[in-house]
Design an enzyme around this catalytic site. Structure first.
Site, PDB file in Angstrom:
ATOM      1  N   SER A 153       0.630  -0.761   0.079  1.00 13.21           N
ATOM      2  CA  SER A 153       0.086  -0.352  -0.106  1.00 13.21           C
ATOM      3  C   SER A 153       0.866   1.813  -0.117  1.00 13.21           C
ATOM      4  O   SER A 153       1.903   1.331   0.490  1.00 13.21           O
ATOM      5  CB  SER A 153      -0.685  -0.170   0.873  1.00 13.21           C
ATOM      6  OG  SER A 153      -1.511   1.626   1.361  1.00 13.21           O
ATOM      7  N   TYR A 179      -2.343  -0.818  10.866  1.00 15.85           N
ATOM      8  CA  TYR A 179      -2.126  -1.103   8.802  1.00 15.85           C
ATOM      9  C   TYR A 179      -0.749  -0.720   8.781  1.00 15.85           C
ATOM     10  O   TYR A 179      -0.333  -1.784   7.200  1.00 15.85           O
ATOM     11  CB  TYR A 179      -3.686  -0.808   8.246  1.00 15.85           C
ATOM     12  CG  TYR A 179      -3.858  -0.716   7.327  1.00 15.85           C
ATOM     13  CD1 TYR A 179      -3.994  -2.292   6.699  1.00 15.85           C
ATOM     14  CD2 TYR A 179      -3.270  -0.073   6.512  1.00 15.85           C
ATOM     15  CE1 TYR A 179      -4.420  -2.497   5.091  1.00 15.85           C
ATOM     16  CE2 TYR A 179      -3.447  -0.065   4.446  1.00 15.85           C
ATOM     17  CZ  TYR A 179      -3.847  -1.224   3.760  1.00 15.85           C
ATOM     18  OH  TYR A 179      -4.181  -1.567   2.783  1.00 15.85           O
TER      19      TYR A 179
HETATM   20  P1  NAD Z   1     -12.107  -5.765  -0.120  1.00 11.19           P
HETATM   21  O1  NAD Z   1     -12.151  -6.156   1.397  1.00 11.19           O
HETATM   22  O2  NAD Z   1     -12.725  -5.616  -1.438  1.00 11.19           O
HETATM   23  O3  NAD Z   1     -11.115  -7.131  -0.770  1.00 11.19           O
HETATM   24  C1  NAD Z   1     -10.074  -7.498   1.179  1.00 11.19           C
HETATM   25  C2  NAD Z   1      -9.938  -9.314   0.916  1.00 11.19           C
HETATM   26  O4  NAD Z   1      -9.639 -10.383   1.750  1.00 11.19           O
HETATM   27  C3  NAD Z   1     -10.955  -8.950   1.835  1.00 11.19           C
HETATM   28  O5  NAD Z   1     -12.500  -9.080   0.751  1.00 11.19           O
HETATM   29  C4  NAD Z   1     -11.400 -10.520   1.935  1.00 11.19           C
HETATM   30  O6  NAD Z   1     -12.741 -11.030   1.408  1.00 11.19           O
HETATM   31  C5  NAD Z   1     -10.200 -10.903   2.017  1.00 11.19           C
HETATM   32  N1  NAD Z   1      -9.820 -10.870   3.731  1.00 11.19           N
HETATM   33  C6  NAD Z   1      -9.445 -10.286   5.078  1.00 11.19           C
HETATM   34  N2  NAD Z   1      -9.592 -11.091   6.039  1.00 11.19           N
HETATM   35  C7  NAD Z   1      -9.436 -12.508   5.303  1.00 11.19           C
HETATM   36  C8  NAD Z   1      -9.062 -13.414   6.880  1.00 11.19           C
HETATM   37  N3  NAD Z   1      -9.138 -13.177   8.145  1.00 11.19           N
HETATM   38  N4  NAD Z   1      -8.969 -14.406   5.736  1.00 11.19           N
HETATM   39  C9  NAD Z   1      -9.539 -14.392   4.396  1.00 11.19           C
HETATM   40  N5  NAD Z   1      -9.081 -13.818   3.676  1.00 11.19           N
HETATM   41  C10 NAD Z   1      -9.868 -12.322   4.354  1.00 11.19           C
HETATM   42  O7  NAD Z   1     -10.584  -4.648  -0.155  1.00 11.19           O
HETATM   43  P2  NAD Z   1      -9.334  -4.084  -1.399  1.00 11.19           P
HETATM   44  O8  NAD Z   1      -9.048  -2.808  -0.204  1.00 11.19           O
HETATM   45  O9  NAD Z   1      -9.646  -4.329  -2.841  1.00 11.19           O
HETATM   46  O10 NAD Z   1      -8.758  -4.564  -0.151  1.00 11.19           O
HETATM   47  C11 NAD Z   1      -7.243  -5.728  -1.194  1.00 11.19           C
HETATM   48  C12 NAD Z   1      -6.279  -5.234  -0.842  1.00 11.19           C
HETATM   49  O11 NAD Z   1      -5.235  -3.785  -0.902  1.00 11.19           O
HETATM   50  C13 NAD Z   1      -5.630  -5.403   0.713  1.00 11.19           C
HETATM   51  O12 NAD Z   1      -4.443  -6.053   1.525  1.00 11.19           O
HETATM   52  C14 NAD Z   1      -5.702  -4.187   1.047  1.00 11.19           C
HETATM   53  O13 NAD Z   1      -4.353  -3.760   2.537  1.00 11.19           O
HETATM   54  C15 NAD Z   1      -4.900  -3.265  -0.275  1.00 11.19           C
HETATM   55  N6  NAD Z   1      -5.088  -2.053  -0.254  1.00 11.19           N
HETATM   56  C16 NAD Z   1      -6.056  -1.316  -0.227  1.00 11.19           C
HETATM   57  C17 NAD Z   1      -6.248  -0.360  -0.775  1.00 11.19           C
HETATM   58  C18 NAD Z   1      -7.528   0.600  -1.048  1.00 11.19           C
HETATM   59  O14 NAD Z   1      -7.315   1.730  -1.039  1.00 11.19           O
HETATM   60  N7  NAD Z   1      -8.240  -0.033  -1.058  1.00 11.19           N
HETATM   61  C19 NAD Z   1      -4.915   1.094  -0.688  1.00 11.19           C
HETATM   62  C20 NAD Z   1      -3.982  -0.166  -0.843  1.00 11.19           C
HETATM   63  C21 NAD Z   1      -3.939  -1.481  -0.629  1.00 11.19           C
END
Ligand code: NAD
Ligand code: MG
Length: 297
Positions: A189, A202
């Protein structure tokens, strides 16, 4: 037809005004995002860049993981989808899209913050797909907490177990099966280098993911296994509406970027495809930042 190659202005390619305040309990569902996110359902066009590949994608039910899973399938890969049991509906929607692309979808509900379940997820994926050569670790936990006094040991543990320990368990379990040529892609991130004050736990895990990936990339390079990182900026996903950000921050979400808006998951899937494909064969230990133009080290 419009696809990811269509020439356009990125500034107004998607919603530029803020998002409505909203909150979801638990991991949150893509099906309940308002407005819905774009995961490339109607636009991602594959060009056989991952023909015959066998992928495990964690967090594949929604957000960035869903976009990556759709893209992998349309590029020719069979895809095992890891997600939490509460996200079954979202996962089934993704599986239908993978199958519509003519590829095999494997549904693997489970909590990867628990070692046995994380390891079991990998073994099930290998068994169902008949092997594994692409591992995209996209799952992540983010809960905002403005005051350190309110950050519980329980939350600190859960964030580290989900974001860091699960990565260790999943990669370790997958390694015996990964052939030379395989690709591991971890998800960091912008928070790794530019941490927000309300995301202490985080942001720390995301820097750990960067460092783990760089160390591991060197260890695995002689075996022909590459490890790279995708580092997203602000993307419109359930994570942000399920406690990832303060609810009142959503109207401004993403507007701090030079491009001036939040990204849509469809806009980051090509980064995963590039790092998955043999075309990036000389690239390992690297981080691909997809963040609307925010400076990175
Ligand atoms: P999202 O909520 O769609 O996806 C995150 C997923 O993590 C969930 O759908 C869930 O299936 C999975 N998850 C969480 N805890 C879990 C567990 N204990 N067991 C199994 N699965 C689990 O959100 P997203 O934003 O698409 O996140 C995806 C990645 O991107 C993450 O690693 C997040 O940190 C990273 N990220 C997102 C952003 C943003 O702005 N959305 C920014 C930087 C990084
Ligand atoms: Mg989800």
């Amino acid at each position: 037809m419009t696809d990811q190659y269509t020439f356009r202005n990125p500034v107004d390619a998607y919603k530029t005004t803020g998002y409505p305040e909203q909150y979801q309990d638990g991991p949150g569902l893509a099906a309940e995002l308002d407005p819905p996110a774009d995961h490339g359902e109607d636009t991602y066009r594959g060009t056989e860049r991952l023909s015959g590949r066998r992928a495990l994608v964690t967090g594949a039910d929604s957000g960035i993981g869903r976009a990556a899973a759709i893209a992998f399938a349309r590029e020719g890969a069979d895809v095992a989808l890891s997600y939490l049991p509460a996200e079954q509906k979202d996962a089934e929607d993704v599986a239908a899209l993978v199958e519509k692309a003519g590829r095999q979808a494997v549904l693997l509900p489970g909590d990867i913050s628990v070692e046995d379940e994380a390891r079991h997820t990998v073994r099930q994926a290998v068994q169902a797909l008949g092997g594994l050569d692409l591992l995209a670790n996209v799952a992540g936990k983010q809960q905002q907490q403005p005051a350190l006094e309110d950050l519980t040991t329980e939350q600190f543990d859960e964030t580290f177990k989900t974001n860091v320990y699960a990565l260790f368990w999943i990669i370790q379990e997958a390694l015996p099966y990964l052939p030379a040529g395989a690709s591991i892609i971890n998800t960091s991130s912008i928070q790794a280098y530019s941490p927000a004050p309300h995301l202490v736990d985080y942001a720390t895990t995301k820097m750990a993911i960067n460092t783990m990936s760089k160390a591991l990339a060197q260890q695995l390079a002689p075996r022909g296994i590459r490890v790279n990182v995708v580092a997203p900026g602000p993307f419109w996903t359930p994570l942000q509406t399920a406690g990832g950000q303060p609810t009142e921050a959503l109207p401004e979400f993403g507007q701090e970027t030079p491009i001036g808006r939040a990204g849509q998951p469809a806009e980051i899937a090509p980064a995963y495809v590039y790092l998955a494909s043999a075309e990036s064969g000389y690239t390992t230990g690297d981080t691909l930042n997809v963040n609307g133009g925010m400076p990175t080290p």
